[in-house]
Design a protein around this motif. Sequence first.
Motif, PDB file in Angstrom:
ATOM      1  N   TYR A  41      35.743  59.513  39.209  1.00 41.28           N
ATOM      2  CA  TYR A  41      36.467  60.069  38.275  1.00 41.28           C
ATOM      3  C   TYR A  41      37.292  61.099  38.933  1.00 41.28           C
ATOM      4  O   TYR A  41      36.990  61.744  39.820  1.00 41.28           O
ATOM      5  CB  TYR A  41      35.510  60.738  37.245  1.00 41.28           C
ATOM      6  N   VAL A  42      38.354  61.541  38.320  1.00 46.22           N
ATOM      7  CA  VAL A  42      39.183  62.639  38.691  1.00 46.22           C
ATOM      8  C   VAL A  42      39.736  63.480  37.358  1.00 46.22           C
ATOM      9  O   VAL A  42      40.164  62.897  36.573  1.00 46.22           O
ATOM     10  CB  VAL A  42      40.553  62.201  39.452  1.00 46.22           C
ATOM     11  N   ASP A  43      39.232  64.574  37.314  1.00 48.16           N
ATOM     12  CA  ASP A  43      39.422  65.417  36.179  1.00 48.16           C
ATOM     13  C   ASP A  43      39.118  64.805  34.778  1.00 48.16           C
ATOM     14  O   ASP A  43      39.973  64.936  33.644  1.00 48.16           O
ATOM     15  CB  ASP A  43      41.052  65.788  35.989  1.00 48.16           C
ATOM     16  N   GLY A  44      38.020  64.119  34.887  1.00 47.70           N
ATOM     17  CA  GLY A  44      37.463  63.609  33.568  1.00 47.70           C
ATOM     18  C   GLY A  44      37.933  62.280  33.339  1.00 47.70           C
ATOM     19  O   GLY A  44      37.498  61.621  32.220  1.00 47.70           O
ATOM     20  N   TRP A  45      38.954  61.523  33.999  1.00 52.83           N
ATOM     21  CA  TRP A  45      39.548  60.115  33.882  1.00 52.83           C
ATOM     22  C   TRP A  45      38.918  59.198  34.756  1.00 52.83           C
ATOM     23  O   TRP A  45      38.462  59.672  36.366  1.00 52.83           O
ATOM     24  CB  TRP A  45      41.090  60.205  34.399  1.00 52.83           C
ATOM     25  N   ALA A  46      38.323  58.222  34.590  1.00 53.11           N
ATOM     26  CA  ALA A  46      37.744  57.131  35.434  1.00 53.11           C
ATOM     27  C   ALA A  46      38.865  56.311  35.929  1.00 53.11           C
ATOM     28  O   ALA A  46      39.780  56.154  35.457  1.00 53.11           O
ATOM     29  CB  ALA A  46      37.009  55.986  34.482  1.00 53.11           C
ATOM     30  N   VAL A  47      38.728  56.501  37.357  1.00 53.63           N
ATOM     31  CA  VAL A  47      39.849  55.855  38.056  1.00 53.63           C
ATOM     32  C   VAL A  47      39.496  54.623  38.729  1.00 53.63           C
ATOM     33  O   VAL A  47      38.354  54.267  39.017  1.00 53.63           O
ATOM     34  CB  VAL A  47      40.276  56.756  39.126  1.00 53.63           C
ATOM     35  N   THR A  48      40.625  53.735  39.152  1.00 52.18           N
ATOM     36  CA  THR A  48      40.418  52.576  39.956  1.00 52.18           C
ATOM     37  C   THR A  48      41.364  52.751  41.257  1.00 52.18           C
ATOM     38  O   THR A  48      42.436  53.108  41.139  1.00 52.18           O
ATOM     39  CB  THR A  48      40.683  51.271  39.204  1.00 52.18           C
ATOM     40  N   PRO A  49      40.684  52.329  42.347  1.00 56.05           N
ATOM     41  CA  PRO A  49      41.296  52.594  43.688  1.00 56.05           C
ATOM     42  C   PRO A  49      42.434  51.183  43.951  1.00 56.05           C
ATOM     43  O   PRO A  49      42.047  50.160  43.509  1.00 56.05           O
ATOM     44  CB  PRO A  49      40.474  52.408  44.661  1.00 56.05           C
ATOM     45  N   LYS A  50      43.770  51.345  44.213  1.00 56.75           N
ATOM     46  CA  LYS A  50      44.605  50.126  44.389  1.00 56.75           C
ATOM     47  C   LYS A  50      44.941  50.399  46.065  1.00 56.75           C
ATOM     48  O   LYS A  50      45.536  51.384  46.424  1.00 56.75           O
ATOM     49  CB  LYS A  50      45.866  50.341  43.740  1.00 56.75           C
ATOM     50  N   ARG A  51      44.535  49.179  46.798  1.00 58.57           N
ATOM     51  CA  ARG A  51      44.649  49.642  48.486  1.00 58.57           C
ATOM     52  C   ARG A  51      45.740  48.763  48.924  1.00 58.57           C
ATOM     53  O   ARG A  51      45.980  47.575  48.221  1.00 58.57           O
ATOM     54  CB  ARG A  51      43.074  49.155  48.886  1.00 58.57           C
ATOM     55  N   SER A  52      46.303  49.146  50.053  1.00 64.04           N
ATOM     56  CA  SER A  52      47.242  48.451  50.620  1.00 64.04           C
ATOM     57  C   SER A  52      47.156  48.680  52.196  1.00 64.04           C
ATOM     58  O   SER A  52      46.667  50.029  52.522  1.00 64.04           O
ATOM     59  CB  SER A  52      48.467  48.603  50.297  1.00 64.04           C
ATOM     60  N   THR A  53      47.484  47.931  53.125  1.00 60.43           N
ATOM     61  CA  THR A  53      47.461  48.174  54.679  1.00 60.43           C
ATOM     62  C   THR A  53      48.612  48.237  55.123  1.00 60.43           C
ATOM     63  O   THR A  53      49.793  47.225  55.012  1.00 60.43           O
ATOM     64  CB  THR A  53      46.508  47.126  55.215  1.00 60.43           C
ATOM     65  N   GLN A  55      50.669  49.333  59.012  1.00 60.07           N
ATOM     66  CA  GLN A  55      50.679  49.603  60.508  1.00 60.07           C
ATOM     67  C   GLN A  55      49.047  49.774  60.612  1.00 60.07           C
ATOM     68  O   GLN A  55      48.611  50.777  61.563  1.00 60.07           O
ATOM     69  CB  GLN A  55      51.257  50.801  60.917  1.00 60.07           C
ATOM     70  N   GLY A  56      47.818  49.152  60.298  1.00 58.17           N
ATOM     71  CA  GLY A  56      46.741  49.261  60.528  1.00 58.17           C
ATOM     72  C   GLY A  56      45.695  50.427  59.778  1.00 58.17           C
ATOM     73  O   GLY A  56      44.635  50.588  60.165  1.00 58.17           O
ATOM     74  N   ARG A  57      46.639  51.178  58.852  1.00 59.48           N
ATOM     75  CA  ARG A  57      46.163  51.893  58.093  1.00 59.48           C
ATOM     76  C   ARG A  57      45.723  51.579  56.733  1.00 59.48           C
ATOM     77  O   ARG A  57      46.920  51.227  56.021  1.00 59.48           O
ATOM     78  CB  ARG A  57      46.981  53.242  58.046  1.00 59.48           C
ATOM     79  N   GLU A  58      44.712  51.881  56.290  1.00 59.78           N
ATOM     80  CA  GLU A  58      44.529  51.469  54.581  1.00 59.78           C
ATOM     81  C   GLU A  58      44.909  52.545  53.915  1.00 59.78           C
ATOM     82  O   GLU A  58      44.463  53.748  53.982  1.00 59.78           O
ATOM     83  CB  GLU A  58      43.228  51.042  54.530  1.00 59.78           C
ATOM     84  N   LEU A  59      45.786  52.494  53.037  1.00 59.79           N
ATOM     85  CA  LEU A  59      46.107  53.284  51.912  1.00 59.79           C
ATOM     86  C   LEU A  59      45.463  53.069  50.539  1.00 59.79           C
ATOM     87  O   LEU A  59      45.608  52.108  50.172  1.00 59.79           O
ATOM     88  CB  LEU A  59      47.620  53.526  51.664  1.00 59.79           C
ATOM     89  N   MET A  60      44.978  54.234  49.935  1.00 55.16           N
ATOM     90  CA  MET A  60      44.320  54.106  48.645  1.00 55.16           C
ATOM     91  C   MET A  60      45.120  55.037  47.535  1.00 55.16           C
ATOM     92  O   MET A  60      45.077  56.151  47.554  1.00 55.16           O
ATOM     93  CB  MET A  60      42.932  54.318  48.660  1.00 55.16           C
ATOM     94  N   CYS A  61      45.599  54.330  46.491  1.00 51.48           N
ATOM     95  CA  CYS A  61      46.144  55.024  45.521  1.00 51.48           C
ATOM     96  C   CYS A  61      45.228  54.898  44.503  1.00 51.48           C
ATOM     97  O   CYS A  61      44.068  54.039  44.281  1.00 51.48           O
ATOM     98  CB  CYS A  61      47.382  54.281  45.059  1.00 51.48           C
ATOM     99  N   LEU A  62      45.334  55.864  43.476  1.00 52.08           N
ATOM    100  CA  LEU A  62      44.191  55.947  42.124  1.00 52.08           C
ATOM    101  C   LEU A  62      44.858  55.899  40.971  1.00 52.08           C
ATOM    102  O   LEU A  62      46.005  56.597  41.056  1.00 52.08           O
ATOM    103  CB  LEU A  62      43.512  57.097  42.434  1.00 52.08           C
TER     104      LEU A  62
END
Length: 278
Positions: A41-53, A55-62
């Motif tokens: 959760y973020v500020d009372g909102w249930a969230v889902t991660p969206k991941r992409s890679t 240059q060898g780094r995994e990024l996670m958006c919410l």
Amino acid sequence: MPHSARRRAHFTWALAAAALVTQSAAYTATATRPTPLAPDYVDGWAVTPKRSTWQGRELMCLVVSDDPSVDNLHSVAHPDHPRYRAFEELEDPHGALGVWPSAYAACAALERIASQLKRPPTVLELGCGAGLPSLYSSVVLESPRVVATDVEAVPLAFLEAARSAHDGEGAFATAVLDVTYAAVDDIRGFDVVVCADMLYNTDVATSLGALLGAAACGAGAPEFVVCDPGRRGRDHFLDAFGAASGLSPMFVDQAVPDGCVDVFDGTPIGAVGVLAAR
């Protein structure tokens, strides 16, 4: 204080705060890092991660959770489901719903710019939503200064939580900003200004085109990364940008990774337009 003035004041304060923290960084691909952990959760909102890679780094958006069973609600049509709430409670919910294909094209453009500059650029993102280009700039390129803005506070809270889940110490800030009230001075002082999929509203597209076109004039103009999959406001943007800048803008198609879909309707997107002006 008028609503637009509050937004401008909030934005100006955030820019000043971000400018206080500066760290030099080299434009270098980094080794694989630990997977960023997603909050529930973020500020009372249930969230889902969206991941992409990258240059060898995994990024996670919410983004807001798309799980029908979240909080035992069993339907995204339930009034308490976060996706339903986003449409009911936010003036512009689109940035909280997913990562749009234009964001991937923006990241590719930022990588090219960093390579040309031989250093990571300072970046301002307008209408950031989930903020993949801002995360990419901060975490992968290690940009010394990134400011992500949106008209809605909720996706900015998600982005702040996502950034805190990644390592790195470059200056990163968020700010509420409505581009229809923004001035040229608001977007000066950055190497790059990013706008990914903001042309779905014709009024916003016209205001954005006039703003960026005016900022393109004179010394110290930033480089613009404007990405659009063909929204109805594209021609409005091009006309306003051209009128304000005296340039002849156009969009050139840029391929995006396989599997990118439009968050509106799930339509597969293979390429988006990237602004070119001459």
